[in-house]
Design an enzyme around this catalytic site. Structure first.
Site: not given
Length: 455
Positions: A28, A132, A339, A341, A359, A380-381
């Site tokens: 977030h 948020d 890392a 990403q 997400w 939510d995955q």
């Protein structure tokens, strides 16, 4: 008031200020800091607020951009101390319940945020508050500020938001027929998270609009449907993604990028499960063996899940099978620190991504044209995994959600990696992912949103 002034050497318009209120969790913090970075480039005064430790976390982990401190104002607001438990890899639910004390502490930002808004309000014609959706409680007093308007930022996909509302309504037959095939959502949240979500839901007012880190190319059908039926209470939606940088601007060079430079195009799979996944030792062992047996080149980001305060003491170091790194050193890299990403996914050598399907990760993967091996953990995955695999057709499934509590065997990991990276099926997904990524552009609705708030 002059037409323009200068902040930190940058010419800005004094008519408007944007105040950003993120939830203190990495997925977030990151999205809203990316949004802040984009808005700041449009000559808007940006104010990003939160507890000191979470502002430090957000700035430390921003990647793909240059340092944001010269264009964004960061405001440390007081919150009470909170317990900082370590993640439990053996918990019955993979949701990061150990973060709940930090979420609870963040609710105490209500008064400091309101005071800050009250002080800032007279300096600008309009005060835009982007919050948020899980910080609705904190901004509930915004109605008392006459020149302020609020925008609800939803850090999850529109597809998932719609599925949550549809599931809560008893799953009536909706126009998007594909939704009837979504698996039951039981088990995505633990009961203890309900108190926090209910607190925010009870304070949620109709905002001026909902904002999504998404695009019409990815989710147009579901965004249109929510606008038509006012699923979340508003018929105005801006799909302003992808928020992650598409062309990288960071000057920092990581060693694993040098390793990627030496690999063939689309030959490496990135393996990373975000900041909230904590694997048991048995699962790490089988994942390692599956990667080893696949004979596919990989970068594996192997870290413990974040604590509520990532600077508060040490963390468990996940253990790999004895001799694993030596055996795979010619074709695999294990990264144990944070890392970059976005930069790995943007590298031409990266041809696949084994992911929890948060997400952030989905949008970063899609925008870089990288297909996925979907392995969802919580929240939510599972619905994001359904979206990328069943709707967009750019992902293979590592494991079905119904088997979420079982250790995924090395054979299943190996098979998923080979399907994605070596089989014709994976090649077709890679082609679709590249086409979809190439079609994305944030300019349209981001520009519309900027025009709207600076009207």
């Amino acid at each position: 008031m002059p037409p323009h002034t200068r902040e930190n050497g940058h010419c800005i318009t004094p008519q408007i200020a944007v105040v950003v209120v993120p939830l203190p969790a990495q997925g977030h913090l990151n999205q809203l800091l990316h949004l802040s970075r984009i808005l700041s480039s449009a000559a808007i005064s940006i104010h990003y607020v939160g507890a000191a430790t979470h502002l430090r976390q957000a700035k430390l982990r921003l990647h793909g951009w240059d340092n944001p401190s010269s264009t964004i104002h960061f405001h440390e607001l007081p919150t009470p101390p909170f317990p900082n438990p370590t993640p439990n890899p053996h918990a019955p639910n993979k949701f990061p319940s150990h973060l709940l004390p930090s979420f609870s502490a963040a609710t105490h930002l209500r008064q400091p945020v309101h005071s800050f808004l009250t002080q800032l309000s007279p300096k600008f014609k309009r005060l835009v508050v982007i919050f948020d959706s899980l910080m609705s409680y904190v901004v509930q007093d915004i109605d008392s500020i006459p020149n302020a308007e609020a925008y609800c930022f939803r850090c999850i996909s529109a597809f998932t938001v719609l599925s949550f509302y549809w599931d809560a309504a008893g799953r009536p037959a909706p126009p998007p027929a594909i939704m009837t095939k979504i698996p039951p959502l039981a088990g995505i949240f633990p009961p203890e998270f309900s108190e926090f979500t209910n607190l925010n839901r009870s304070c949620r007012k109709i905002s001026s609009a909902d904002l999504y880190n998404s695009s019409r190319e990815i989710e147009g059908l579901y965004l249109d449907f929510m606008e038509t039926v006012k699923t979340t209470g508003t018929d105005k939606i801006f799909a302003i993604g992808p928020l992650n940088p598409i062309s990288l601007q960071s000057k920092i060079r990581h060693e694993y990028l040098d390793w990627l430079d030496a690999q063939d195009h689309d030959s490496v799979i990135l393996v990373s499960f975000g900041t909230t996944t904590s694997f048991q030792t048995e699962q790490i062992r089988d994942l390692a063996l599956g990667l080893e047996r696949s004979e596919v080149k990989f970068i594996w980001v192997l870290r413990e899940a974040d604590k509520g305060d990532i600077f508060g003491g040490g963390a468990r170091a996940p253990e790999l099978p004895e001799g694993f790194e030596e055996r795979v050193r010619e074709r695999g890299v294990v990264v144990r620190e944070w890392a970059a990403q976005v930069e790995i996914l943007g590298h031409p050598a990266t041809g696949g991504f084994m992911s929890h399907c948060g997400w952030n990760s989905c949008m970063e993967s899609i925008s870089n044209g990288v297909p996925m091996a979907a392995w969802p953990m919580h929240s939510d995955q599972p619905t994001n995994a359904f979206l990328v695999a069943e709707v967009l057709g750019i992902a293979v499934r590592v494991v079905d959600w119904v088997y979420r509590n079982e250790v995924v065997a090395a054979e299943r990991v190996e098979a998923a990696v080979r399907r994605l990276m070596m089989a014709e099926e994976g090649g077709e997904m890679r082609r679709r992912a590249k086409e979809l990524g190439a079609s994305l552009s944030r300019d349209g609705e981001m520009d519309s949103f900027i025009t709207h708030i600076t009207r």
